[in-house]
Design a protein around this motif. Structure first.
Motif: not given
Length: 215
Positions: A26-42, A44-47, A94-100
């Motif tokens: 779940e965390g890794s997929r959310a991180f991927l979505s954050m990367v994919q939608y990084y240019n949309a601040p809302d 990005r914050e959600k993921y 922990d590393l996924l969160q650290d990367s975020s």
């Protein structure tokens, strides 16, 4: 003997491992979505919040496993293996969160194709970690044990892929990036992302040991 009979046996370690593995995916997929939608601040914050939530939930499971170890007299696999495995799994989130958090703290303005590729490999590694963990309760079945070992081999191959992608990314970064600050930011992110697959490989190595000792 009476003392031993009063203490619980087995516990629900495999169930807790599986729940933790679900949070890793779940965390890794959310991180991927954050990367994919990084240019949309809302978005990005959600993921990023979803990554944080998965990490907190997994932390609770890690704490429960460690508490259960103290309350359980007979465990389904070696106590040290249980302790090492749950903590190695926790390192992944922990590393996924650290990367975020690094992306936010460094005020990174753009994602590169290499960040995307490393993240996609990380997600595949995390999915296979969950697949391998889910097989642990049935290692007495030879086919299941063999499947677990093959899944661990897949994680090893993905970790090697991540190494190659990072080396290529670093080479390109130092050849093409003119902004020193941006170079420092991206270098740190690449290293964090590659470390995720390293931690997945650590889990795979532990699972291989469990399989070989218990199947």
């Amino acid at each position: 003997m009476i003392f031993g009979k009063l203490l619980p046996k087995d516990g629900n370690f495999f169930q807790l491992f599986n729940e933790h593995g679900n949070y890793i995916v779940e965390g890794s997929r959310a991180f991927l979505s954050m990367v994919q939608y990084y240019n949309a601040p809302d978005l990005r914050e959600k993921y990023a919040s979803e990554v944080d939530a998965a990490e907190r939930n997994a932390d609770r499971i890690t704490a429960e496993v460690n508490r259960l170890l103290h309350r359980t007299f007979i465990t389904p696999i070696d106590r040290e293996q249980i302790h090492s495995l749950i903590n190695a799994m926790d390192d992944i989130l922990d590393l996924l969160q650290d990367s975020s958090e690094v992306m936010a703290l460094y005020d990174v303005q753009r994602m590169t194709d290499d960040v995307q590729r490393l993240t996609e490999i990380s997600v595949k590694c995390c999915e296979r970690v969950q697949s391998a963990v889910a097989l642990l309760p049935r290692l007495n079945d030879a086919e299941v044990a063999e499947s677990a070992l093959k899944t661990c081999e897949e994680i090893d191959r993905l970790e090697s892929d991540a190494d190659r992608v990072m080396r290529s990314a670093m080479s390109r970064l130092f050849r093409e990036e003119q902004d020193t600050r941006e170079l420092i930011k991206l270098k740190a992110i690449y290293e964090h992302l590659e470390s995720i697959s390293d931690r997945c490989e650590d889990v795979a190595n532990l699972i291989e040991g469990i399989v070989l000792e218990n199947s």
